[in-house]
Design a protein around this motif. Structure first.
Motif, short mmCIF file in Angstrom:
data_model
loop_
_atom_site.label_atom_id
_atom_site.label_comp_id
_atom_site.label_asym_id
_atom_site.label_seq_id
_atom_site.Cartn_x
_atom_site.Cartn_y
_atom_site.Cartn_z
N TYR A 32 40.99 41.30 55.21
CA TYR A 32 42.23 41.79 54.65
C TYR A 32 42.34 41.34 53.20
CZ TYR A 32 44.10 43.32 59.13
OH TYR A 32 44.30 43.99 60.31
N ILE A 33 43.16 42.01 52.44
CA ILE A 33 43.37 41.67 51.03
C ILE A 33 44.79 41.14 50.89
CG2 ILE A 33 43.45 42.58 48.69
CD1 ILE A 33 41.63 44.92 50.01
N THR A 34 44.89 39.98 50.29
CA THR A 34 46.19 39.31 50.18
C THR A 34 46.41 38.85 48.74
OG1 THR A 34 45.90 38.49 52.43
CG2 THR A 34 47.66 37.50 51.13
N GLN A 49 50.10 41.86 51.64
CA GLN A 49 48.79 41.92 52.29
C GLN A 49 48.54 43.33 52.79
OE1 GLN A 49 47.76 40.32 56.49
NE2 GLN A 49 47.10 38.69 55.13
N TYR A 87 47.10 35.60 42.41
CA TYR A 87 45.79 35.41 43.03
C TYR A 87 45.51 36.53 44.02
CZ TYR A 87 46.24 30.52 41.48
OH TYR A 87 46.39 29.37 40.74
N LEU A 89 43.05 37.44 47.16
CA LEU A 89 42.18 36.79 48.14
C LEU A 89 41.74 37.80 49.18
CD1 LEU A 89 44.85 34.68 47.60
CD2 LEU A 89 43.17 33.19 48.62
N VAL A 90 40.53 37.62 49.65
CA VAL A 90 39.98 38.50 50.67
C VAL A 90 39.41 37.64 51.79
CG1 VAL A 90 38.17 40.18 51.16
CG2 VAL A 90 39.46 40.33 49.03
N GLY A 91 39.75 37.95 53.01
CA GLY A 91 39.21 37.17 54.11
C GLY A 91 39.78 37.57 55.45
N ASP A 92 39.36 36.86 56.46
CA ASP A 92 39.71 37.17 57.84
C ASP A 92 39.86 35.87 58.60
OD1 ASP A 92 37.91 38.78 60.56
OD2 ASP A 92 40.00 38.20 60.37
N ARG A 100 40.86 29.89 56.33
CA ARG A 100 40.71 29.28 55.03
C ARG A 100 40.87 30.33 53.93
NH1 ARG A 100 34.95 26.99 55.90
NH2 ARG A 100 35.00 28.52 57.56
N LEU A 101 41.58 29.96 52.90
CA LEU A 101 41.76 30.83 51.75
C LEU A 101 41.06 30.23 50.55
CD1 LEU A 101 45.53 31.83 52.02
CD2 LEU A 101 43.53 33.07 52.83
N TYR A 102 40.43 31.09 49.76
CA TYR A 102 39.75 30.61 48.56
C TYR A 102 40.40 31.25 47.35
CZ TYR A 102 36.35 28.63 51.68
OH TYR A 102 35.76 27.87 52.66
N PHE A 103 41.09 30.42 46.61
CA PHE A 103 41.79 30.87 45.42
C PHE A 103 40.88 30.70 44.21
CE2 PHE A 103 46.24 31.19 46.84
CZ PHE A 103 46.16 30.57 48.07
#
Lengths: 113, 115
Positions: A32-34, A49, A87, A89-92, A100-103
């Motif tokens: 997902y894109i947040t 999101q 920011y 962020l892309v992830g699942d 975990r989020l990576y900024f």
């Protein structure tokens, strides 16, 4: 986790629409894109999101093309108080990422009067 | 409603001194918990995350450690601070719901200056 690329800074004037584009060429099927917003000396705050097409809430719109390799955060009629770092962020949360989020460094948006 | 607390708000410590930052969450149970650091002019760096009591995962090797002695308590520690440990430390929590990337809720942060 997919790497994201976004402009380091943008300038705008009050009342204008601001579009911040983020590229994520390696986005995975389940990602997902947040977007988060951060004011100085505060923690980031969730904005919006989405997974595909268009998502709109009371704060912003998120446009995601069919290939999902990029996304655009749209802020309508910005005001001085929208000056912040944004920011992408892309992830699942499923699988190994465990939420975990990576900024990255984000985009510093400055709104001028 | 859920709230997240961090203390202290600001801290000035000499090099080589120990560190203990505390984060607590109210109004939810079994949250995922995270520690981030933001150095001046930099983005947020994920330091540690926890999915349960006593379960800590480290993202970056360093002289910091984290512990989760209770369900809603997350502690960041160091035995000897380095100058490079200066920064803005943020604690965050998220719900443990699978599916979309869960929203993370951040605390007010601790501004640490190591002299």
């Amino acid at each position: 986790l997919a790497k994201t690329t976004q402009p380091i800074s943008m300038d705008s004037y009050e009342g204008q629409e601001v579009n911040i584009t983020c590229s994520h060429n390696n986005i995975a099927t389940n990602d997902y894109i947040t977007w988060y917003q951060q004011f100085p000396s505060q923690g980031p705050r969730f904005i919006i999101q989405g997974y595909k097409t268009k998502v709109t809430n009371e704060v912003a719109s998120l446009f995601i093309p069919a290939d999902r390799k990029s996304s655009t955060l749209s802020l309508p009629r910005v005001s001085l108080s929208d000056t912040a770092v944004y920011y992408c962020l892309v992830g699942d949360t499923r699988g190994s990422t465990l939420g975990r989020l990576y900024f990255g460094r984000g985009t510093q948006l400055t709104v001028w009067p | 409603s859920q709230t997240i607390h961090q203390w202290p708000a600001t801290l000035v410590q000499p090099v080589g001194s120990p560190l203990s930052l505390e984060c607590t969450v109210e109004g939810t149970s079994n949250p995922n918990l995270y520690w981030y650091r933001q150095a001046a002019g930099r983005g947020l760096q994920l330091l540690f995350y926890s999915v349960g009591i006593g379960q800590i995962s480290s993202e970056v090797p360093q002289n910091l450690s984290a512990s989760r002695p209770q369900d809603r308590q997350f502690i960041l520690s160091s035995k000897k601070l380095l100058l490079s440990d200066s920064g803005f430390y943020l604690c965050a929590w998220s719900r443990t719901i699978s599916g979309s990337m869960n929203e993370q809720f951040f605390g007010p942060g601790t501004r640490l200056t190591v002299l």
